[in-house]
Design a protein around this motif. Structure first.
Motif, PDB file in Angstrom:
ATOM      1  N   VAL A  54      54.363  82.924  40.901  1.00  8.74           N
ATOM      2  CA  VAL A  54      53.095  82.811  41.621  1.00  8.74           C
ATOM      3  C   VAL A  54      51.933  83.420  40.842  1.00  8.74           C
ATOM      4  O   VAL A  54      50.788  82.967  40.976  1.00  8.74           O
ATOM      5  N   PHE A  55      52.206  84.451  40.017  1.00 10.09           N
ATOM      6  CA  PHE A  55      51.139  85.031  39.212  1.00 10.09           C
ATOM      7  C   PHE A  55      51.244  84.634  37.742  1.00 10.09           C
ATOM      8  O   PHE A  55      50.250  84.267  37.117  1.00 10.09           O
ATOM      9  N   GLY A  56      52.452  84.703  37.184  1.00 11.85           N
ATOM     10  CA  GLY A  56      52.623  84.383  35.774  1.00 11.85           C
ATOM     11  C   GLY A  56      52.211  82.952  35.451  1.00 11.85           C
ATOM     12  O   GLY A  56      51.513  82.704  34.456  1.00 11.85           O
ATOM     13  N   SER A  57      52.618  82.005  36.297  1.00 10.79           N
ATOM     14  CA  SER A  57      52.238  80.619  36.027  1.00 10.79           C
ATOM     15  C   SER A  57      50.758  80.380  36.319  1.00 10.79           C
ATOM     16  O   SER A  57      50.123  79.525  35.695  1.00 10.79           O
ATOM     17  N   PHE A  58      50.187  81.149  37.273  1.00  8.27           N
ATOM     18  CA  PHE A  58      48.736  81.073  37.498  1.00  8.27           C
ATOM     19  C   PHE A  58      47.986  81.497  36.232  1.00  8.27           C
ATOM     20  O   PHE A  58      47.042  80.818  35.788  1.00  8.27           O
ATOM     21  N   LEU A  59      48.401  82.620  35.645  1.00 12.27           N
ATOM     22  CA  LEU A  59      47.792  83.072  34.391  1.00 12.27           C
ATOM     23  C   LEU A  59      47.961  82.026  33.292  1.00 12.27           C
ATOM     24  O   LEU A  59      47.021  81.709  32.557  1.00 12.27           O
ATOM     25  N   ALA A  60      49.187  81.515  33.170  1.00  7.05           N
ATOM     26  CA  ALA A  60      49.464  80.541  32.115  1.00  7.05           C
ATOM     27  C   ALA A  60      48.626  79.280  32.287  1.00  7.05           C
ATOM     28  O   ALA A  60      48.111  78.725  31.310  1.00  7.05           O
ATOM     29  N   LEU A  61      48.465  78.834  33.522  1.00  3.33           N
ATOM     30  CA  LEU A  61      47.701  77.613  33.768  1.00  3.33           C
ATOM     31  C   LEU A  61      46.215  77.808  33.493  1.00  3.33           C
ATOM     32  O   LEU A  61      45.561  76.921  32.920  1.00  3.33           O
ATOM     33  N   LEU A  62      45.659  78.962  33.881  1.00  4.20           N
ATOM     34  CA  LEU A  62      44.230  79.150  33.618  1.00  4.20           C
ATOM     35  C   LEU A  62      43.961  79.233  32.114  1.00  4.20           C
ATOM     36  O   LEU A  62      42.871  78.898  31.650  1.00  4.20           O
ATOM     37  N   LEU A  63      44.972  79.666  31.338  1.00  2.49           N
ATOM     38  CA  LEU A  63      44.827  79.685  29.889  1.00  2.49           C
ATOM     39  C   LEU A  63      45.049  78.308  29.276  1.00  2.49           C
ATOM     40  O   LEU A  63      44.415  77.950  28.268  1.00  2.49           O
ATOM     41  N   TRP A  64      45.949  77.521  29.867  1.00  4.30           N
ATOM     42  CA  TRP A  64      46.396  76.269  29.268  1.00  4.30           C
ATOM     43  C   TRP A  64      45.616  75.052  29.753  1.00  4.30           C
ATOM     44  O   TRP A  64      45.482  74.067  29.023  1.00  4.30           O
ATOM     45  N   LEU A  65      45.089  75.093  30.970  1.00  9.84           N
ATOM     46  CA  LEU A  65      44.471  73.905  31.566  1.00  9.84           C
ATOM     47  C   LEU A  65      43.282  73.356  30.775  1.00  9.84           C
ATOM     48  O   LEU A  65      43.125  72.130  30.695  1.00  9.84           O
ATOM     49  N   PRO A  66      42.399  74.200  30.223  1.00 11.64           N
ATOM     50  CA  PRO A  66      41.292  73.603  29.462  1.00 11.64           C
ATOM     51  C   PRO A  66      41.777  72.659  28.361  1.00 11.64           C
ATOM     52  O   PRO A  66      41.275  71.536  28.226  1.00 11.64           O
ATOM     53  N   GLN A  67      42.765  73.118  27.592  1.00 19.96           N
ATOM     54  CA  GLN A  67      43.307  72.261  26.541  1.00 19.96           C
ATOM     55  C   GLN A  67      43.996  71.037  27.134  1.00 19.96           C
ATOM     56  O   GLN A  67      43.892  69.930  26.600  1.00 19.96           O
ATOM     57  N   TYR A  68      44.694  71.203  28.254  1.00 12.46           N
ATOM     58  CA  TYR A  68      45.403  70.082  28.875  1.00 12.46           C
ATOM     59  C   TYR A  68      44.419  68.993  29.295  1.00 12.46           C
ATOM     60  O   TYR A  68      44.646  67.798  29.045  1.00 12.46           O
TER      61      TYR A  68
END
Length: 435
Positions: A228-242
């Motif tokens: 719930v937190f780790g993937s939230f962090l990962a997504l906010l870092l990864w989504l711009p590139q995605y």
């Protein structure tokens, strides 16, 4: 190991609680914006340094790694010493790294500096320990949920950094952030009320690292928070590139869509705390997992062209999710994760009310490691498979493990409850009872 202990907690919220919550939330938002600085800078740095997807993931993970690792030892310290003072020292320790940011030119330099200012990620552990001391057990979910809204501090980064780059240049990002964090540090030092006397005198002995590692329940909570937190962090870092890769957006558009995900998910944490107080943290967790796994099922499917060979002609089918459906599914996941981040800490407080520094720090550390490890795994999956949706396949597998673990844990808890009820009715005899 600790059991639910709501009856041993103070039943009244202390004077000064709302001021403490307000200043803690502001300080957490400021620290979180620093912690996620590479979420915005990373795209430009990837182009400037010519990084592969794996190297990009490592760059994003550097600040998250130091913040995650330090959450555990500093969380144990926060149970024994003033969390307020420790937090203040942490904010001041970050300032030199931000001031040095304009001088860095190499990939290694950015990694090392990211590890330095990444200690701002420890702010969550200090804040949980500080805030939880002020509120009655019946209001812990709402209080910690409102504090968690400080996750929205990343919105500051998504808005402020592009403006600074346009009007002042890269060299001003670090100094401006250092100045802002210094102001917040001074406000916190002058206005944040000191911790209640019962929290600084005759403190209960904190849980040791050995006790934490031996507690299976702590590991389960950590796994839930990893998602719930780790993937939230990962997504906010990864989504711009995605967004840029999958939907051919420019950097500004990608940042705007990511900002929508981050802001809504962060704001929902307060509502998740209220739901956790009303319906129970475990029930909210289970609902969150079901919502997320349905969304991830659709997000994991890569864009596909299917050709059906008919009798007279071939029929071509295009299977994929357009940007609006993708954004809707990501929005739903973000809202659910906001609820989940609040509910996990409500459950932790039910079991470890006097050890929110050590127990909460352990769970926060494992959760933050998700923000460190998942971007690297995303990059490895993309480089190896060449599939842009590989990141969601990884998240689907992590969530499936969470749900299996929670299912069997709930089954075991129900069995123990039935066993205790049977013994209370003399249906079963205790082992030490004479026959």
């Amino acid at each position: 190991m600790p059991q639910p202990a709501a009856t041993s907690l103070k039943q009244a919220t202390l004077p000064g609680a709302n001021l403490a919550l307000l200043l803690a939330t502001l300080a957490f938002a400021a620290c979180f914006s620093v912690w996620t600085l590479y979420a915005v800078m990373g795209i430009a740095l990837q182009q400037q340094l010519g990084l592969s997807a794996t190297q990009y993931g490592i760059l994003l993970a550097a600040p998250i790694l130091s913040g995650a690792i330090l959450r555990l030892p500093l969380g144990i310290l926060a149970d024994r010493y003033s969390a307020r003072l420790l937090w203040l020292y942490q904010m001041l320790a970050v300032l030199p790294a931000l001031l040095l940011l304009p001088t860095v030119q190499s990939f290694t330099g950015y990694l090392l500096l990211g590890l330095w200012f990444g200690i701002s990620g420890v702010s969550f552990t200090f804040g949980v320990r500080y805030v939880s001391q002020w509120f009655a057990s019946s209001r812990q979910g709402r209080a910690l949920g409102l504090f968690g809204v400080g996750n929205a501090g990343v919105a500051i980064t998504f808005v402020l950094v592009p403006l600074l780059i346009d009007y002042a240049g890269w060299q001003w990002v670090g100094p401006v952030y250092a100045g802002g964090l210094l102001v917040i540090s001074l406000l916190f030092a002058l206005l944040a009320p000191k911790e209640p006397l019962q929290s600084t005198q005759a403190r209960p002995k904190g849980l040791s690292l050995r006790q934490l590692c031996a507690d299976a329940r702590i590991w389960r909570f950590s796994l839930y928070y990893y998602f719930v937190f780790g993937s939230f962090l990962a997504l906010l870092l990864w989504l711009p590139q995605y967004y840029m890769q999958a939907y051919a957006m420019d950097a500004r558009q990608a940042m705007a869509f990511t900002l929508f995900f981050v802001a809504t998910s962060s704001m929902m944490r307060a509502l998740g705390g209220w739901f956790s107080d009303r319906y129970g943290g475990r029930a909210v967790n289970w609902s969150v997992f079901w919502v997320c796994i349905v969304c991830l099922f659709f997000l994991s499917y890569p864009p596909t062209t299917l050709i059906i060979h008919g009798l007279e002609k071939d029929v071509q089918l295009e299977i994929g999710i357009n940007v609006w459906w993708f954004t809707l599914l990501i929005f739903i996941i973000g809202v659910a994760q906001g609820f989940g981040r609040a509910s996990v800490y409500k459950v932790i407080h039910d079991y470890y009310p006097h050890h929110m520094g050590s127990a909460g720090g352990f769970v926060a550390a494992i959760g933050a490691l998700g923000g460190c490890t998942l971007p690297i795994v995303f990059g490895l999956a993309q480089d190896a498979l060449g599939i842009v949706t590989g990141c969601f396949m990884i998240l689907y597998g992590v969530l499936a493990l969470c749900m299996i673990t929670m299912f069997f844990a709930n089954q075991a808890a129900q069995y123990q409850q039935k066993l205790a009820a049977a013994r209370s009715d003399n249906f079963l005899l205790d082992e030490d009872q004479p026959v």
